[in-house]
Design a protein around this motif. Sequence first.
Motif, short mmCIF file in Angstrom:
data_model
loop_
_atom_site.label_atom_id
_atom_site.label_comp_id
_atom_site.label_asym_id
_atom_site.label_seq_id
_atom_site.Cartn_x
_atom_site.Cartn_y
_atom_site.Cartn_z
N TYR A 57 1.15 2.29 7.45
CA TYR A 57 2.21 2.79 6.58
C TYR A 57 1.79 2.39 5.19
CZ TYR A 57 4.94 3.27 10.86
OH TYR A 57 5.37 3.62 12.11
N ALA A 58 1.94 3.25 4.22
CA ALA A 58 1.43 2.99 2.88
C ALA A 58 2.14 1.84 2.18
CB ALA A 58 1.51 4.25 2.02
N ASN A 59 3.45 1.71 2.38
CA ASN A 59 4.21 0.70 1.66
C ASN A 59 5.48 0.34 2.42
OD1 ASN A 59 6.33 2.60 0.88
ND2 ASN A 59 4.80 3.46 -0.51
N ALA A 60 6.21 -0.64 1.90
CA ALA A 60 7.40 -1.14 2.58
C ALA A 60 8.47 -0.07 2.74
CB ALA A 60 7.96 -2.35 1.82
N ALA A 61 8.65 0.77 1.74
CA ALA A 61 9.67 1.82 1.83
C ALA A 61 9.33 2.82 2.93
CB ALA A 61 9.82 2.52 0.48
N GLN A 104 0.83 -3.81 -5.76
CA GLN A 104 0.17 -3.51 -4.50
C GLN A 104 -1.28 -3.11 -4.75
OE1 GLN A 104 2.13 -0.51 -2.12
NE2 GLN A 104 0.86 -0.95 -0.33
N GLU A 105 -2.21 -3.77 -4.06
CA GLU A 105 -3.62 -3.50 -4.21
C GLU A 105 -4.22 -2.81 -2.99
OE1 GLU A 105 -5.41 -7.24 -5.22
OE2 GLU A 105 -4.40 -7.33 -7.15
N VAL A 106 -3.70 -3.12 -1.81
CA VAL A 106 -4.13 -2.46 -0.57
C VAL A 106 -2.95 -1.61 -0.12
CG1 VAL A 106 -4.89 -2.77 1.81
CG2 VAL A 106 -5.69 -4.35 0.02
N PHE A 107 -3.17 -0.32 0.04
CA PHE A 107 -2.07 0.60 0.33
C PHE A 107 -1.86 0.80 1.83
CE2 PHE A 107 -2.89 0.92 -4.08
CZ PHE A 107 -1.62 0.98 -4.62
N HIS A 108 -1.74 -0.34 2.49
CA HIS A 108 -1.29 -0.49 3.87
C HIS A 108 -0.25 -1.60 3.74
CE1 HIS A 108 -2.34 -0.83 8.38
NE2 HIS A 108 -1.34 -1.68 8.18
N VAL A 109 1.00 -1.29 4.09
CA VAL A 109 2.08 -2.25 3.85
C VAL A 109 1.70 -3.63 4.39
CG1 VAL A 109 3.36 -1.62 5.96
CG2 VAL A 109 4.56 -2.67 4.05
N HIS A 110 2.00 -4.65 3.60
CA HIS A 110 1.76 -6.02 4.03
C HIS A 110 2.80 -6.94 3.41
CE1 HIS A 110 -0.77 -5.14 0.51
NE2 HIS A 110 -0.74 -6.42 0.19
N LEU A 111 3.24 -7.87 4.22
CA LEU A 111 4.22 -8.86 3.81
C LEU A 111 3.48 -10.16 3.54
CD1 LEU A 111 7.18 -9.82 3.52
CD2 LEU A 111 7.17 -10.25 5.99
N HIS A 112 3.62 -10.67 2.32
CA HIS A 112 3.01 -11.95 1.96
C HIS A 112 3.95 -13.07 2.38
CE1 HIS A 112 -0.10 -10.44 -0.92
NE2 HIS A 112 0.74 -9.41 -0.99
N LEU A 113 3.44 -14.05 3.10
CA LEU A 113 4.13 -15.29 3.41
C LEU A 113 3.45 -16.37 2.58
CD1 LEU A 113 5.75 -17.46 4.97
CD2 LEU A 113 4.05 -17.24 6.79
#
Length: 125
Positions: A57-61, A104-113
């Motif tokens: 998925y490209a992003n969180a939305a 956003q630098e990588v356009f695969h949604v990712h959650l930073h912890l």
Amino acid sequence: MDGPTSYDEDMTDCLFCRIVEGEIPATVVADTDDVLAFRDITPKAPTHVLVIPKAHYANAAELAAADPALAGRLIDVAGTIATSEGVAEDGYRLMFNTGRHGGQEVFHVHLHLLGGTPLGPMLAI
């Protein structure tokens, strides 16, 4: 991987899809049927883990619109990792960057912890 834009010819250049496929190594800290978590290679805090859906998925939305339950699983996995990493008690930050202006630098949604140090009101990246 399933999803509206799962790994295919259009995703061959996606860094995170390639990590999911095992083409690029990563230090994995959690792996479920649909979520992968690994250490960021340029950490901004003592604990910096990226939690991603295995489907692209490209992003969180986009993720939230297509599969809200999977979006929730990212947060659940992040919470479990925060506990196992020993940062849950003192606190940690969960952050999605969405779009170029959102960092956003990588356009695969990712959650930073992020955790392990006082992060203050803003995180300088």
